[in-house]
Design a protein around this motif. Structure first.
Motif, PDB file in Angstrom:
ATOM      1  N   LEU A 151      -0.350 -14.982   6.974  1.00 44.52           N
ATOM      2  CA  LEU A 151      -0.135 -13.827   6.103  1.00 44.52           C
ATOM      3  C   LEU A 151      -0.575 -12.530   6.762  1.00 44.52           C
ATOM      4  O   LEU A 151      -0.409 -11.444   6.199  1.00 44.52           O
ATOM      5  N   GLY A 152      -1.169 -12.628   7.954  1.00 44.71           N
ATOM      6  CA  GLY A 152      -1.545 -11.439   8.717  1.00 44.71           C
ATOM      7  C   GLY A 152      -2.863 -10.803   8.319  1.00 44.71           C
ATOM      8  O   GLY A 152      -3.092  -9.635   8.639  1.00 44.71           O
ATOM      9  N   VAL A 153      -3.715 -11.550   7.627  1.00 45.23           N
ATOM     10  CA  VAL A 153      -5.028 -11.015   7.258  1.00 45.23           C
ATOM     11  C   VAL A 153      -6.123 -12.007   7.638  1.00 45.23           C
ATOM     12  O   VAL A 153      -5.858 -13.187   7.868  1.00 45.23           O
ATOM     13  N   GLU A 154      -7.331 -11.484   7.690  1.00 50.59           N
ATOM     14  CA  GLU A 154      -8.510 -12.297   7.987  1.00 50.59           C
ATOM     15  C   GLU A 154      -9.342 -12.440   6.723  1.00 50.59           C
ATOM     16  O   GLU A 154      -9.114 -11.746   5.727  1.00 50.59           O
ATOM     17  N   LEU A 155     -10.340 -13.310   6.798  1.00 49.56           N
ATOM     18  CA  LEU A 155     -11.223 -13.518   5.644  1.00 49.56           C
ATOM     19  C   LEU A 155     -11.879 -12.222   5.186  1.00 49.56           C
ATOM     20  O   LEU A 155     -12.026 -11.986   3.994  1.00 49.56           O
ATOM     21  N   ARG A 156     -12.276 -11.379   6.127  1.00 46.96           N
ATOM     22  CA  ARG A 156     -12.938 -10.126   5.758  1.00 46.96           C
ATOM     23  C   ARG A 156     -12.004  -9.227   4.954  1.00 46.96           C
ATOM     24  O   ARG A 156     -12.425  -8.532   4.035  1.00 46.96           O
ATOM     25  N   HIS A 157     -10.715  -9.263   5.255  1.00 44.55           N
ATOM     26  CA  HIS A 157      -9.731  -8.509   4.481  1.00 44.55           C
ATOM     27  C   HIS A 157      -9.570  -9.118   3.090  1.00 44.55           C
ATOM     28  O   HIS A 157      -9.537  -8.417   2.085  1.00 44.55           O
TER      29      HIS A 157
END
Length: 159
Positions: free
Chosen positions: A46-52
């Motif tokens: 989805l193009g995001v990381e956990l922090r996002h």
């Protein structure tokens, strides 16, 4: 400390059966690493990381939120949260807006695209969440969630 006391004191190992005073924390850390790896696998396409995603969770739960509160809610620092919000803005997942009555403050708000990604992540997470809990028996998942909730949110807020 006496030689007898040193011999009987459990030492932290992080392995099953560890009886040290650090055992619970070490198990929680290992479980967190495993859960984070699974969730990272969900979010990567989805193009995001956990922090996002942690910020998107707060925004979905609380609505528009000032950056200092986002930092507190996600365990980030001011610089870190600014970078995450910058990333979310670049991806069209969140926007900063002025806060009425406070010229310096900016509230972060999730966008419709951010809401779509949030929902897509939940759909994608279902099978992997099941895999994460595969070793748990009937009722264990609910019991584990209850126990972790009691640790994370102590009734008397003693931490």
């Amino acid at each position: 400390m006496t030689a007898d006391a040193r011999r009987t004191t459990a030492h932290a190992t992080g392995r099953p059966g560890d009886e040290s005073p650090f055992a619970l924390g070490l198990l929680l850390r290992r479980a967190h690493w495993r859960a984070a790896a699974v969730m990272t696998e969900v979010l990567r396409p989805l193009g995001v990381e956990l922090r996002h995603f942690a910020v998107l969770i707060v925004l979905m739960d609380r609505g528009p939120t000032v950056q200092r509160d986002l930092a507190a809610e996600t365990g980030s620092d001011k610089a870190g949260i600014m970078r995450v919000v910058d990333d979310l803005e670049r991806k069209g997942l969140a926007v900063r807006k002025s806060v009425p009555g406070d010229r310096r403050a900016r509230a972060v708000e999730i966008t419709p695209r951010g809401r779509e990604l949030f929902e897509a992540a939940h759909v994608a997470a279902e099978p992997l969440a099941e895999r994460l809990a595969a070793g748990l028996g009937a009722g264990d998942r609910e019991r584990l969630a209850e126990l972790l909730t009691r640790i994370a949110y102590p009734a008397d807020d003693e931490m």
